[in-house]
Design an enzyme around this catalytic site. Structure first.
Site, PDB file in Angstrom:
ATOM      1  N   HIS A 107      14.452  -2.448  26.938  1.00 19.48           N
ATOM      2  CA  HIS A 107      13.896  -3.421  25.996  1.00 19.48           C
ATOM      3  C   HIS A 107      14.825  -4.616  25.795  1.00 19.48           C
ATOM      4  O   HIS A 107      14.475  -5.707  26.163  1.00 19.48           O
ATOM      5  CB  HIS A 107      13.522  -2.802  24.641  1.00 19.48           C
ATOM      6  CG  HIS A 107      12.498  -1.737  24.743  1.00 19.48           C
ATOM      7  ND1 HIS A 107      11.207  -1.980  25.131  1.00 19.48           N
ATOM      8  CD2 HIS A 107      12.583  -0.401  24.512  1.00 19.48           C
ATOM      9  CE1 HIS A 107      10.526  -0.855  25.144  1.00 19.48           C
ATOM     10  NE2 HIS A 107      11.343   0.129  24.775  1.00 19.48           N
ATOM     11  N   ASP A 158       6.953   2.000  29.309  1.00 19.12           N
ATOM     12  CA  ASP A 158       7.511   2.738  28.175  1.00 19.12           C
ATOM     13  C   ASP A 158       6.469   3.510  27.383  1.00 19.12           C
ATOM     14  O   ASP A 158       6.741   3.961  26.298  1.00 19.12           O
ATOM     15  CB  ASP A 158       8.259   1.764  27.255  1.00 19.12           C
ATOM     16  CG  ASP A 158       8.997   2.474  26.143  1.00 19.12           C
ATOM     17  OD1 ASP A 158       9.619   3.505  26.418  1.00 19.12           O
ATOM     18  OD2 ASP A 158       8.932   2.005  25.000  1.00 19.12           O
TER      19      ASP A 158
END
Length: 170
Positions: A107, A158
């Site tokens: 991220h 994810d």
């Protein structure tokens, strides 16, 4: 009543030994298979107690395997890390010796420029998960700072909501 534990412990195994046994099992099972890379993935600094994290980092170093962690995904994570450790996630991980060419910061949405610089100096990766960041409204990683710092960029998936790598690249 009992006070809540700091951070997000829902992803935490009861002990580092349990995690390391699982990783050892996988390493033995896939030893010699060039198509399988086993890594270690403690979720994040908010989900894994610092004393556990130190043991996991030592094992990743000893085995020379990738280390994959969610890093600065949301501002709340950054705030919790500062409250618990006195510093931001990348700086905390750097103080533990986690950063290096086998480190993957998943991220990296809420980074400051100096954190991007630390990742770049270490030869680390930033794994961007655009559909997750879009769906959660987290925003985008600071691509200009990451690129200027020579952080190695990659994309990942994810969640199981969308599992299309082409959509991630789009």
């Amino acid at each position: 009543g009992r006070e809540a534990e700091p951070g997000q412990r829902r992803f935490c195994d009861p002990s580092p030994d349990m995690v390391l046994r699982d990783v050892e099992t996988l390493r033995a099972r896939y030893a010699g298979d060039p198509d399988v890379v086993i890594g270690l993935a403690p979720h994040s600094v908010r989900a894994v107690p610092p004393e556990f994290l130190k043991e996991l980092l030592a094992a990743a170093d000893a085995w020379q395997i990738p280390l994959h962690m969610h890093v600065s995904e949301q501002q709340r994570e950054v705030d919790e890390c500062i409250a618990e450790t006195g510093t931001r996630p990348v700086h905390f991980l750097d103080s533990l010796g986690a950063l290096g060419p086998r480190f993957v910061a998943v991220h990296a949405t809420c980074l400051e420029d100096d954190e991007a610089h630390l990742l770049g100096q270490a030869g680390a990766f930033a794994c961007l998960c655009p559909t997750t960041e879009r769906d959660l409204g987290d925003g985008l990683a600071p691509l200009t700072a990451l690129r200027a710092s020579n952080v190695r960029l990659c994309t990942g998936i994810d969640s199981h909501v969308i599992t299309d790598p082409i959509d991630e690249l789009r």
